[in-house]
Write a protein that holds these residues in place. Sequence first.
Motif, mmCIF file in Angstrom:
data_model
loop_
_atom_site.group_PDB
_atom_site.id
_atom_site.type_symbol
_atom_site.label_atom_id
_atom_site.label_comp_id
_atom_site.label_asym_id
_atom_site.label_seq_id
_atom_site.Cartn_x
_atom_site.Cartn_y
_atom_site.Cartn_z
ATOM 1 N N ALA A 39 0.833 -1.208 0.000
ATOM 2 C CA ALA A 39 0.000 0.000 0.000
ATOM 3 C C ALA A 39 0.859 1.245 0.000
ATOM 4 C CB ALA A 39 -0.926 -0.014 1.216
ATOM 5 N N ASP A 46 0.259 4.576 -2.321
ATOM 6 C CA ASP A 46 -0.322 5.772 -1.704
ATOM 7 C C ASP A 46 0.150 7.095 -2.297
ATOM 8 O OD1 ASP A 46 -1.864 4.250 -0.015
ATOM 9 O OD2 ASP A 46 -0.517 4.418 1.716
ATOM 10 N N THR A 81 -2.122 7.984 -5.174
ATOM 11 C CA THR A 81 -3.586 7.872 -5.030
ATOM 12 C C THR A 81 -4.156 8.742 -3.922
ATOM 13 O OG1 THR A 81 -3.318 5.981 -3.532
ATOM 14 C CG2 THR A 81 -3.572 5.507 -5.883
ATOM 15 N N ASP A 137 -5.975 9.820 -0.711
ATOM 16 C CA ASP A 137 -7.020 9.223 0.119
ATOM 17 C C ASP A 137 -8.139 8.574 -0.688
ATOM 18 O OD1 ASP A 137 -5.755 9.996 2.460
ATOM 19 O OD2 ASP A 137 -6.742 11.958 2.483
ATOM 20 N N ASN A 171 -4.365 0.279 -1.934
ATOM 21 C CA ASN A 171 -3.726 1.346 -1.174
ATOM 22 C C ASN A 171 -4.317 1.371 0.238
ATOM 23 O OD1 ASN A 171 -6.225 2.525 -1.587
ATOM 24 N ND2 ASN A 171 -5.420 4.470 -2.369
ATOM 25 N N THR A 172 -3.812 2.263 1.051
ATOM 26 C CA THR A 172 -4.251 2.312 2.447
ATOM 27 C C THR A 172 -5.740 2.631 2.546
ATOM 28 O OG1 THR A 172 -2.042 2.990 3.165
ATOM 29 C CG2 THR A 172 -3.873 3.436 4.669
#
Length: 575
Positions: free
Chosen positions: A153, A157, A160, A162, A178-179
């Motif tokens: 992730a 990140d 991307t 949020d 991702n996160t």
Amino acid sequence: MNSATPADHARPADRPGPADHPGPADHPGPADLLLTGARIHTVDPDLPEAEAMAVRDGRIVWIGADADAGPWAGPGTRVVDAAGRLVLPGFVDAHNHVRLGSDDACVQLAGARTLDAVHERVREWRTAHPDAEWIEAEAFDYSALDGGRMPTAADLDPATGDVPAIVLSYDVHTAWLNTAALRRLGVDRDHTDLPFGRAVVDPGTGEPTGFVKDFAIKGLSREGHRALRELGVPWASPDRQYGRLAKSLDDAIGYGITTVVEPQNSLDDLALFQRARAEGRLRSRVVAALFHPRGTTDADLDAFTSAAGEFSDDRLRVGPLKLYIDDVVEPRTAALLEPYAGCSHHRGDTFYPPEEFAELLTRLDARGFQCFVHATGDRGIRTVLDAVAAARAVNGPRDARHQVVHVECLDPADTPRFAELGVVACMQPRHAAPDIAGPGQAWAENVGPARWHKAWPLRSLREAGAVLALSSDWNVAEMDPMVGIHAAVTRRPLGGGEPWTAEETIDVATAVEGYTMGSAYANFLEDERGSLTVGKLADFVVLSRDIFRVAPGEIPGTVAETVVVGGEVVVDRAQ
């Protein structure tokens, strides 16, 4: 089965063959369509070449010399002058995921060979879609990360932010989150066995890394798709699924693929094919295999049998079962006989213990199912062959035509067993090209040079009497059969370069047979398709180049100028 030529095998007594269909003597008079001036490569050993062909009521009623074609032309006959071009049977793509891709709504990562290139494409997509609630991408190449490591992730990140993001690998066997997506999908240290895969965890912290294995097995299942849809992932919506299917079907017929074998479907997915048929998008014929994941019940098998009875015409047929015994070499999830290169112990796992898988295949064989079994590693392949042997010992030999799908890393000791057991090798030549699997790529590095001789052994299998059913595995690789034939003949990169494992090349005629009669035979279609023979369905393609006579490097770029399905011209670029 002890011959490499499917046409040499006797057909089951209860299946109609070309001789059972009325021929020209029964129906004298002009043809509906008359092809002339062609170099017809029939893939029929009884009449290997011809110049002209007559079609009536969707079937071939005559094939022969131009000089004898006159009586077949009448006032209502459509005459197609091939102008000396090569004519082949319509291609039968034995393993083509037309439901999966490519998806125009996704970030396309094909050719992004570094993490920076991945970031650049994601950022460009975000700029063009500022209000997107999800970022979805496909065709991620494992080799984009240095050192053979798998993505996290934290790698995704920076591009991307949020916005939740899901990235599918080029083989659709893994997903990269991702996160924000980990949070949105509820993936944490206490929830790693997911409906759509198995989250990899950091060995030090126990936290999910963002990399998800087994996506092809779980995420593409009926339950996995439902879970993703309920979690709000747009990629899993029915409309997006149908868009991918319709686009891929259009591509297939454009390449001269007149029969597509879609290898992994749930009962829910059959509605997509019905819609395509109703809307006129099912111009290629389709064979749809049904997915048999762990937990499939006898009631499910009864439902599969019912579906096979409901969908059984020459346009849409349902019936074979798709199973997995192992995963893929690139993330080291295929089952190998010896440890992966650089590893002291890790050999990958099979999804079933060998004894359990043998019992399962024996039960399915006893019920009359044909099984397509995904197997890439040499231990995975051996497990499947052992299971077929066990089924034959219990049930007795039958014309089952079970398939080992992919056959990427085959131990030479198992090569003759395909013919001995009547198992078809369903293979994808393009996967063996050095720009996909060769030195410097994840496949070759994970297997290691000592095992490169095991890679996609097309010639060895053919010489040992196995039936080769060739295919694209779209969208893992290009759908175009010309690309696959080029790879089979040269084992070179698509753009040119040095060959890899060139001892396993095959000639053009063998490759064409694998994309026609071999794949037809593999799917019990040899009495209707696979060769240009009187009595068979009139499915054929007129090519822009004679691939038997041009240099191998010129095979890619050859175009299907005219495509005919059941006597109907469905693609005509020659006008």
